[in-house]
Each structure stands twice: as structure tokens, then as C-alpha cells.
Design a protein around this motif. Structure first.
Motif, PDB file in Angstrom:
ATOM      1  N   PHE B  90       0.834  -1.212   0.000  1.00 31.82           N
ATOM      2  CA  PHE B  90       0.000   0.000   0.000  1.00 31.82           C
ATOM      3  C   PHE B  90       0.864   1.254   0.000  1.00 31.82           C
ATOM      4  CE2 PHE B  90      -2.486  -3.313   2.225  1.00 31.82           C
ATOM      5  CZ  PHE B  90      -3.367  -3.540   1.202  1.00 31.82           C
ATOM      6  N   PHE B  91       1.984   1.154   0.710  1.00 33.02           N
ATOM      7  CA  PHE B  91       2.963   2.242   0.714  1.00 33.02           C
ATOM      8  C   PHE B  91       3.468   2.460  -0.716  1.00 33.02           C
ATOM      9  CE2 PHE B  91       7.511   3.468   1.770  1.00 33.02           C
ATOM     10  CZ  PHE B  91       7.208   4.712   2.246  1.00 33.02           C
ATOM     11  N   ALA B  92       3.762   1.345  -1.407  1.00 34.47           N
ATOM     12  CA  ALA B  92       4.258   1.430  -2.778  1.00 34.47           C
ATOM     13  C   ALA B  92       3.200   2.020  -3.698  1.00 34.47           C
ATOM     14  CB  ALA B  92       4.669   0.042  -3.269  1.00 34.47           C
ATOM     15  N   ILE B  93       1.944   1.648  -3.502  1.00 33.96           N
ATOM     16  CA  ILE B  93       0.875   2.175  -4.357  1.00 33.96           C
ATOM     17  C   ILE B  93       0.768   3.686  -4.174  1.00 33.96           C
ATOM     18  CG2 ILE B  93      -1.628   2.191  -4.704  1.00 33.96           C
ATOM     19  CD1 ILE B  93      -1.528  -0.847  -4.123  1.00 33.96           C
ATOM     20  N   GLY B  94       0.837   4.147  -2.917  1.00 39.72           N
ATOM     21  CA  GLY B  94       0.816   5.588  -2.670  1.00 39.72           C
ATOM     22  C   GLY B  94       1.990   6.284  -3.345  1.00 39.72           C
ATOM     23  N   GLY B 102       2.576  12.834 -10.577  1.00 32.92           N
ATOM     24  CA  GLY B 102       3.416  14.008 -10.422  1.00 32.92           C
ATOM     25  C   GLY B 102       4.259  14.299 -11.653  1.00 32.92           C
ATOM     26  N   THR B 103       4.710  13.242 -12.343  1.00 33.89           N
ATOM     27  CA  THR B 103       5.562  13.480 -13.500  1.00 33.89           C
ATOM     28  C   THR B 103       4.766  13.606 -14.794  1.00 33.89           C
ATOM     29  OG1 THR B 103       5.915  11.096 -13.589  1.00 33.89           O
ATOM     30  CG2 THR B 103       7.652  12.385 -12.579  1.00 33.89           C
ATOM     31  N   HIS B 104       3.551  13.061 -14.830  1.00 43.01           N
ATOM     32  CA  HIS B 104       2.807  13.075 -16.086  1.00 43.01           C
ATOM     33  C   HIS B 104       1.673  14.092 -16.133  1.00 43.01           C
ATOM     34  CE1 HIS B 104       4.906   9.258 -16.610  1.00 43.01           C
ATOM     35  NE2 HIS B 104       4.701   9.440 -17.895  1.00 43.01           N
ATOM     36  N   THR B 105       1.248  14.589 -14.999  1.00 48.46           N
ATOM     37  CA  THR B 105       0.144  15.551 -15.008  1.00 48.46           C
ATOM     38  C   THR B 105       0.580  16.801 -14.263  1.00 48.46           C
ATOM     39  OG1 THR B 105      -0.776  14.782 -12.930  1.00 48.46           O
ATOM     40  CG2 THR B 105      -1.552  13.678 -14.916  1.00 48.46           C
ATOM     41  N   ALA B 106      -0.282  17.804 -14.302  1.00 50.05           N
ATOM     42  CA  ALA B 106       0.048  19.063 -13.633  1.00 50.05           C
ATOM     43  C   ALA B 106      -0.438  19.072 -12.186  1.00 50.05           C
ATOM     44  CB  ALA B 106      -0.566  20.223 -14.407  1.00 50.05           C
ATOM     45  N   LEU B 107      -0.965  17.962 -11.722  1.00 50.85           N
ATOM     46  CA  LEU B 107      -1.493  17.936 -10.357  1.00 50.85           C
ATOM     47  C   LEU B 107      -0.356  18.120  -9.364  1.00 50.85           C
ATOM     48  CD1 LEU B 107      -3.902  14.886 -10.643  1.00 50.85           C
ATOM     49  CD2 LEU B 107      -4.508  17.289 -10.602  1.00 50.85           C
ATOM     50  N   ASN B 108      -0.612  18.832  -8.260  1.00 50.20           N
ATOM     51  CA  ASN B 108       0.431  18.963  -7.249  1.00 50.20           C
ATOM     52  C   ASN B 108       0.189  17.985  -6.102  1.00 50.20           C
ATOM     53  OD1 ASN B 108      -1.276  19.990  -5.272  1.00 50.20           O
ATOM     54  ND2 ASN B 108      -0.913  22.111  -5.882  1.00 50.20           N
ATOM     55  N   PHE B 109       1.123  18.004  -5.163  1.00 53.57           N
ATOM     56  CA  PHE B 109       1.108  17.041  -4.059  1.00 53.57           C
ATOM     57  C   PHE B 109      -0.240  16.961  -3.354  1.00 53.57           C
ATOM     58  CE2 PHE B 109       1.616  16.494   0.537  1.00 53.57           C
ATOM     59  CZ  PHE B 109       2.131  15.226   0.577  1.00 53.57           C
ATOM     60  N   TRP B 110      -0.796  18.159  -3.050  1.00 57.00           N
ATOM     61  CA  TRP B 110      -2.027  18.157  -2.247  1.00 57.00           C
ATOM     62  C   TRP B 110      -3.201  17.606  -3.021  1.00 57.00           C
ATOM     63  CZ3 TRP B 110      -0.832  18.512   2.540  1.00 57.00           C
ATOM     64  CH2 TRP B 110       0.313  19.223   2.908  1.00 57.00           C
ATOM     65  N   GLU B 111      -3.136  17.700  -4.353  1.00 58.00           N
ATOM     66  CA  GLU B 111      -4.227  17.118  -5.162  1.00 58.00           C
ATOM     67  C   GLU B 111      -4.028  15.613  -5.354  1.00 58.00           C
ATOM     68  OE1 GLU B 111      -4.625  21.323  -7.530  1.00 58.00           O
ATOM     69  OE2 GLU B 111      -3.499  19.665  -8.392  1.00 58.00           O
ATOM     70  N   ILE B 112      -2.758  15.192  -5.389  1.00 56.70           N
ATOM     71  CA  ILE B 112      -2.490  13.773  -5.591  1.00 56.70           C
ATOM     72  C   ILE B 112      -2.744  12.980  -4.308  1.00 56.70           C
ATOM     73  CG2 ILE B 112      -0.698  12.103  -6.196  1.00 56.70           C
ATOM     74  CD1 ILE B 112       0.552  14.246  -7.931  1.00 56.70           C
ATOM     75  N   LEU B 113      -2.504  13.622  -3.164  1.00 56.83           N
ATOM     76  CA  LEU B 113      -2.654  12.935  -1.878  1.00 56.83           C
ATOM     77  C   LEU B 113      -3.982  12.168  -1.754  1.00 56.83           C
ATOM     78  CD1 LEU B 113      -1.342  12.405   0.888  1.00 56.83           C
ATOM     79  CD2 LEU B 113      -2.435  14.488   1.701  1.00 56.83           C
ATOM     80  N   PRO B 114      -5.153  12.845  -1.961  1.00 56.51           N
ATOM     81  CA  PRO B 114      -6.401  12.067  -1.838  1.00 56.51           C
ATOM     82  C   PRO B 114      -6.512  10.950  -2.870  1.00 56.51           C
ATOM     83  CG  PRO B 114      -6.842  14.311  -2.576  1.00 56.51           C
ATOM     84  CD  PRO B 114      -5.416  14.271  -2.164  1.00 56.51           C
ATOM     85  N   GLY B 248      -0.859   4.450   2.261  1.00 55.15           N
ATOM     86  CA  GLY B 248      -0.917   5.175   0.992  1.00 55.15           C
ATOM     87  C   GLY B 248      -0.526   6.635   1.178  1.00 55.15           C
ATOM     88  N   ALA B 249      -1.065   7.258   2.234  1.00 55.94           N
ATOM     89  CA  ALA B 249      -0.714   8.653   2.506  1.00 55.94           C
ATOM     90  C   ALA B 249       0.778   8.770   2.756  1.00 55.94           C
ATOM     91  CB  ALA B 249      -1.508   9.159   3.712  1.00 55.94           C
ATOM     92  N   GLY B 250       1.319   7.835   3.541  1.00 56.95           N
ATOM     93  CA  GLY B 250       2.753   7.836   3.801  1.00 56.95           C
ATOM     94  C   GLY B 250       3.540   7.713   2.512  1.00 56.95           C
ATOM     95  N   GLY B 251       3.068   6.836   1.613  1.00 58.60           N
ATOM     96  CA  GLY B 251       3.773   6.623   0.353  1.00 58.60           C
ATOM     97  C   GLY B 251       3.822   7.877  -0.499  1.00 58.60           C
ATOM     98  N   VAL B 252       2.696   8.594  -0.585  1.00 53.97           N
ATOM     99  CA  VAL B 252       2.650   9.823  -1.390  1.00 53.97           C
ATOM    100  C   VAL B 252       3.667  10.831  -0.862  1.00 53.97           C
ATOM    101  CG1 VAL B 252       1.201  11.771  -2.063  1.00 53.97           C
ATOM    102  CG2 VAL B 252       0.238   9.471  -2.033  1.00 53.97           C
ATOM    103  N   LEU B 253       3.670  11.002   0.461  1.00 48.50           N
ATOM    104  CA  LEU B 253       4.589  11.973   1.053  1.00 48.50           C
ATOM    105  C   LEU B 253       6.036  11.538   0.849  1.00 48.50           C
ATOM    106  CD1 LEU B 253       4.808  14.547   2.703  1.00 48.50           C
ATOM    107  CD2 LEU B 253       4.776  13.168   4.761  1.00 48.50           C
ATOM    108  N   TYR B 254       6.286  10.251   1.030  1.00 50.76           N
ATOM    109  CA  TYR B 254       7.645   9.726   0.889  1.00 50.76           C
ATOM    110  C   TYR B 254       8.180   9.987  -0.514  1.00 50.76           C
ATOM    111  CZ  TYR B 254      11.374   6.263   0.573  1.00 50.76           C
ATOM    112  OH  TYR B 254      12.569   5.642   0.369  1.00 50.76           O
TER     113      TYR B 254
END
Lengths: 316, 354
Positions: B90-94, B102-114, B248-254
């Protein structure tokens, strides 16, 4: 995807799968025996196997076999092979008994939870892997070729190689010996009694500590034999050799119904063959994925594994 | 019976003190506690600093990240008694969600998190619904397999970088004047700490309500819980999915801090280490788990001067610790063990993990 390869080399793949399956089956016996008696996954079992491969390597070195030598012949060869086999079995057997004493005994006597025991076994596993990583300097080691590998005969386009024949036959003999031991000997009866009902077995005069030691010893001996056969066929080892073989062997044990000896054998062979087929079709990279999916499917349809559980039911 | 030995139980003493404290003392203690952890990166004490690696980085990863994930895994293993050996998936999926979006779209961290959290939860439902019907030990092997599968799939799909992984993951945008850069791990640590506090709050609320009671019942006896009318599968899946969401949340931040990820970072050892954190600290007890995770993540960094044998020392320490204190450093309250038959029921147990 390459179904043509599977079709063309079907019998050759089946034969390779049987040899791999024999190794899986021998390892999974250790998982299943310990599970039957303690109802615990022995997480350090893959390291018991790993130590077996290194002992065979050391024994071959002591016997003066070098990587660049020509393969040995005649009685000299048979003697060398037997020494390596015995060395691997003894080392693995002793390691397994020590693992029980270090990781399990005290926790069992204190009535600790399963998870605590699991973590303690994981601790032993990490320590052993790291120890061998440091000793071997993270490098894989090559096993010298003691026996000349020749094709005995061909069947339907499949070349039957002598070392794999030896592995399949010898593994069969080992399993037969273990089966006799479990069903006929005094300690075998003890193992069955404890796996049926620990408290009643104790009341009936079974020395539970001895029985558990013997269980680990038997599992360790089988893993040691598997280690020797593995190194004979694949001719190399490293500190992390136990990990994937361990997972596959455990999958095999669950596939057949953990705690069930015949199930472990059957599961080992089935998994060995299926992994060989699927790596021919999808490439070796996807092997683990496919065998995992097979496992999940089996568990969903028949959650107790193919043969059901428990040592005692299979033996009565 | 272990209870009769009357061993000193730090957990119970602390709990009694807390329960007998007036409200002002509890509030001020909590604030002091939280303030201390927010100020932790500025602490420069020779006892806790980490020779060989940057203390502030160590606080974020592994220490803070392991604490967060251990709390998440504790919902699954500690509260509901389900043995999950593939938690790293789940960490890996996040992390991969953050890396790909993050690399393919213009979304930023806070939008990707959810999105990352949602995807982890979906994976949790997909894995949980079929497998949580199984008995404990089978669940262990299926989750273990799942953890490896996610890694192998990531290695084998070239579109997401294959074994080389994904590089150039964007950092989060500035927040309250705090700049997120690779050079300064402090803002990441503060975000992580905020996540952790939110999760602690969520877990404590849950534990006191219906899901918490259902998890307790499931852990103690699945069959009885079902007989008493608890929808066990539903609450098991919930525990699984909540645990997945935290990882998942941890993974996104990591991923947003480390900037490049490779599949081999998400191997089985991470799952096992996090499980070790949970059990080492005191399974089921939130504070024990946090302490255990902090210690287990911190110790290998602290003894980095040993370089080669540090993991070996770590493994030996695990064995010794479990032999000395099988219930962990801060065990759960013994309150629920009042039944004199409890131990013997467990010993004859039919394989479920207590």
C-alpha cells in the motif's frame, strides 16, 4: 507470451518442473511439520535451507573439489556427493534445532502470543541472512561440478539430464523415509499426537520438548537435502538464496494444505511444474505473480488447501 | 499465568496516572508533548544524533514514516488481529501514484494525496474482500505474496520505469512560507507529524466506537463475534482499508520527498520491519507501537558507526527483546485477560492470530 515454447518443449519443461518441485517439496515438509506441531510458520526455515547450501559448498572444498577441476568419476564421485549431502543435512538439521531453542522454546514456555514468536523467528532469520551476507561479502558463490552432467535419454523431444533424475529419485526416497518415520517410529507417533492435541499428548506421557526438537530436526534434515540438490542442479548459492525458495516452498505447503505431509509433497510438485510452465509462457519475471494467483484461487475455492489440513488426519 | 507474576506494567501505571489527572493537566501535557515533537528537528543532542546520516532526514525517514505506518498496521494487526505481511504494497501504491501523476500531469502534491489514499484503499478492498474470509495464517501468506507481487509488477512494467523506477518527482508547493526542497527535510517532517497526529486521533476515536468494539471482538474470537451478530467480514475489510489508507498517505509523502523511487525500495523487509515495530512496541497499544517504531527505525541509524554488522545487531536485538518481553515494551492493558481460561483457549487455538 510464448505458447509455442510450452507446446514444443512440454515434456522437457515437465521434467524440469518435477526436479524443481522435488526441491520445493523437501523444503515445504519442514514448514508443514513445524506448522502441524506448533501451529506456527517457521520464518527461519528459509535460512535453514541457505545454511545447507553453504555447508555443501564448504564440504566440497574440504574434499578438495575445485571449480576449474574436471568432474569426478566412479566411486570417488559418489563418495564426494554423499559427503556433501550429509554435510548439508547435518548443518541444516542442527541449525533448525538451534533455531527452535533460540527463537521458540522460551517464548513457548511462557505462553507468548503467536505474533511474538513470529517476530522472534524473523529476528533469527534476519540475523542469519546478515551473518552470511557479511561472511560472503554479498557475493554469490559457485559450486564446483562434482558430477558430469549428461543426457541419459530423450523422451518426446525432452532431454533427460542425469542430475535431475538423481534429484527426483533421491527426493522421493527422502520423503518415503520421512513418511515411514512419522507413521511408524516412536517420535513420529509423538509428533502426530502433539499435532492432534498438545495437552492430551502431554498427559499421555509424550515429552513435548523432545518431540518439538525432533520435528525441527526432521524438517531441517529435509531442508538440508533440498539445499544439496539445489546446489547440485543450479551450481550456485548466495546469502539470499533462501528467500524466494522459502516463499515458494511455503506456498507449496499451503497449496497442499499446511500441516499435511502428502499435501506438502503434492503442492511442491504442482508448484514446481506450474512455475516452469508459466515462466516458459510469460517469461521468468512473471513466475512469482502466476504462482501467487494460483495460490489465491486455490484458497478461495478450497480454503484448507488441496488435501485439507493436519498431520494426524492424513495418517490415520 | 503470566498475569499473576505481577510484573511492573508501565502501560497500566501511566494509564492510571492519566485517568486520574484533571483536565487542565491533560491538555497542557498533550500540548507540551505535541510541541516537543514539532521542535524535534532542532534538537541536537549527542545522545540521539545520528553519526553518519543527517538527523533531520532520519527523523522523516525512517523514524517518522515507520511510526506512521506502524500506527496504520496496528489497526490491522493489533486491533483486529489480522496478520498482514504485505503492508509495504500500500505504501508502494501511494508512492507510485505520486510518482506517476506528479511526472505526467500538472497535479500537485495536495491534489495527488487524496487520489493516492483512494487508490490504496481500493487495493485494500480488492485484496481484502476475497482473502479476509481465510484463516489467519493463510491471510499472512496471501498478503506476503501480494506485497511481493506489487513490487514485481512495478519491476516488469516498462511504462512505469521498470527496475529503474521513476525519477524527477515534483516536491509539494510552498505552504505557510515553508519551502519543500530536497535539502531541507524539516517541512516534510512537520507534514508527516501532522498526518500522524490526525491518524492517532482517528484511531482513538474509532477504537472507542462501534468499529473498535467489533475489532476487539474479532481479535478475541472471530466465530463468537460472528455469532453475536458482528458483521466480521465488513469490519475486517474496514480495518484493512484504513490501514491501507494510512500507508498510501505515507507513500505519497515519501515519494515527494525522496524525488525518485525504485521498486526495490518496497521489498518484503519493509513489511516485516513495520510488523516488527508493532509487535516489538506492544501489539495493540498505540503508544507502545509508536515507541517501538521509533526505536526500531532509529537504532540502526544510531549504530551506523557499526556499519557492516548493524542489521545483524538489529536482528539479535529483536530475538533478545522478544524473549525477555514477549508482549512488547509497553504491553496492552491486561484488563481483557480476566477470564482464567483465556490462555488455555489460546494454546489450543485453531490458528487465529491473537
Amino acid at each position: 507470451m510464448d505458447f509455442a515454447l510450452l507446446h514444443d518443449a512440454f515434456w522437457g519443461l515437465t521434467f524440469d518442473g518435477l526436479a524443481l518441485g522435488a526441491i520445493y517439496a523437501l523444503i515445504s515438509l519442514g514448514y508443514t511439520l513445524v506448522y502441524g506441531v506448533l501451529r506456527l510458520i517457521n520464518f527461519a526455515h528459509s535460512e535453514v535451507f541457505m545454511i545447507g547450501t553453504f555447508s555443501a559448498l564448504v564440504a566440497s572444498g574440504i574434499m578438495g573439489v575445485k571449480v576449474e577441476d574436471d568432474p569426478r568419476t566412479g566411486w570417488n564421485m559418489i563418495f564426494t556427493l554423499l559427503i556433501c549431502l550429509v554435510a548439508a543435512m547435518l548443518a541444516s538439521g542442527i541449525t533448525a534445532v538451534l533455531v527452535e531453542i533460540v527463537a521458540y522454546r522460551r517464548l513457548r514456555q511462557r505462553g507468548a502470543t503467536k505474533l511474538a514468536t513470529l517476530i522472534s523467528a524473523i529476528g533469527v532469520s534476519i540475523s542469519l541472512v546478515e551473518l552470511f551476507r557479511i561472511i560472503t561479502d554479498s557475493l554469490p558463490r559457485e559450486f564446483p561440478r562434482i558430477m558430469d552432467k549428461t543426457f541419459l535419454f530423450s523422451y518426446a523431444g525432452a532431454d533427460i539430464r542425469n542430475d535431475k533424475v538423481i534429484v527426483i529419485i533421491a527426493a522421493g526416497l527422502m520423503m518415503f523415509a520421512l513418511e515411514r518415520f512419522i507413521s511408524k517410529s516412536r517420535y513420529g507417533k509423538g509428533i502426530r499426537a502433539v499435532s492432534m492435541d498438545e495437552n492430551t499428548a502431554t498427559l499421555m506421557g509424550v515429552n513435548i520438548n523432545k518431540v518439538i526438537t525432533v520435528t525441527f530436526l526432521a524438517g531441517g534434515l529435509m531442508a538440508g537435502a533440498a539445499a544439496f540438490f539445489y546446489i547440485l542442479v543450479y551450481e550456485n548459492t548466495s546469502f539470499k538464496v533462501g528467500f524466494f525458495l522459502g516463499i515458494s516452498a511455503f506456498t507449496a505447503a499451503v497449496l497442499g494444505g499446511i500441516g499435511n505431509l502428502k499435501g506438502a509433497l503434492f503442492g511442491g510438485f504442482v508448484l514446481g511444474i506450474l512455475e516452469t510452465y508459466t515462466s516458459a509462457v510469460f517469461g521468468t519475471a512473471w513466475k512469482a505473480v502466476i504462482s501467487f494467483l494460483i495460490l489465491v484461487l486455490v484458497l478461495l475455492i478450497k480454503p484448507t488447501g488441496l488435501f485439507g489440513e493436519s498431520i494426524q488426519q492424513a495418517r490415520v | 499465568m503470566a498475569d499473576k507474576k505481577n510484573r511492573y506494567n508501565i502501560r497500566d501505571h501511566a494509564a492510571t496516572y492519566w485517568e486520574n489527572s484533571p483536565k487542565w493537566r491533560r491538555v497542557s501535557m498533550s500540548i507540551a508533548f505535541i510541541a516537543f515533537f514539532y521542535a524535534l528537528p532542532f534538537l541536537n543532542n549527542p545522545l540521539v544524533n545520528t553519526p553518519g546520516s543527517d538527523f533531520q532526514s532520519v527523523l522523516f525517514y525512517p523514524v517518522g514514516m515507520y511510526v506512521l505506518m506502524a500506527i496504520g498496521l496496528n489497526i490491522v494487526v493489533g486491533k483486529s488481529g489480522l496478520l498482514d505481511l504485505g503492508y509495504v504494497a500500500f505504501f508502494a501504491i501511494g508512492a507510485y501514484t505520486m510518482a506517476i501523476l506528479g511526472t505526467h500531469t500538472a497535479l500537485n502534491f495536495w491534489e495527488i494525496l487524496p487520489i493516492g489514499i483512494a487508490l490504496s484503499m481500493v487495493a485494500g478492498v480488492l485484496l481484502g474482500t476475497p482473502t479476509l474470509r481465510l484463516r489467519g495464517d493463510y491471510l499472512a501468506i496471501v498478503t506476503l505474496g501480494f506485497g511481493e507481487i506489487v513490487r514485481i509488477v512495478a519491476v516488469n512494467i516498462e511504462a512505469i520505469g521498470g527496475p529503474r523506477g521513476i525519477a524527477g518527482i515534483p516536491t509539494p508547493p510552498d505552504l505557510f512560507k515553508a519551502k519543500f526542497t530536497i535539502l531541507d527535510p524539516k517541512p516534510y517532517y512537520w507534514v508527516l507529524l501532522t498526518f500522524t497526529l490526525l491518524v492517532i486521533w482517528m484511531v482513538r476515536r474509532m477504537a472507542a466506537r462501534r468499529p473498535g468494539r467489533a475489532w476487539d471482538a474479532i481479535r478475541q474470537d472471530d466465530d463468537v463475534a460472528q455469532l453475536m451478530g458482528v458483521n466480521t467480514l465488513k469490519y475486517k475489510v474496514w480495518a484493512f482499508v484504513l490501514g491501507a489508507a494510512v500507508a498510501g498517505a505515507g507513500g505519497v509523502l515519501y515519494a515527494s520527498q525522496i524525488l525518485s523511487i525504485v521498486p526495490d525500495q518496497f521489498n518484503l523487509n519493509v513489511s516485516i520491519l513495520i510488523l516488527a515495530c508493532v509487535v516489538f512496541g506492544g501489539i495493540g497499544n498505540l503508544w507502545g507501537v509508536i515507541l517501538g517504531a521509533a526505536l526500531l527505525a532509529f537504532t540502526p541509524e544510531r549504530i551506523r558507526f557499526l556499519s557492516q554488522p548493524r542489521i545483524l545487531v538489529f536482528g539479535i536485538a529483536l530475538v533478545v527483546m522478544m524473549n525477555l518481553r514477549p508482549d512488547g515494551i509497553l504491553p496492552k492493558k491486561k484488563r481483557e485477560h480476566f477470564d482464567p481460561n483465556w490462555k488455555s483457549v489460546e494454546e489450543s487455538g485453531e490458528g487465529e492470530i491473537k
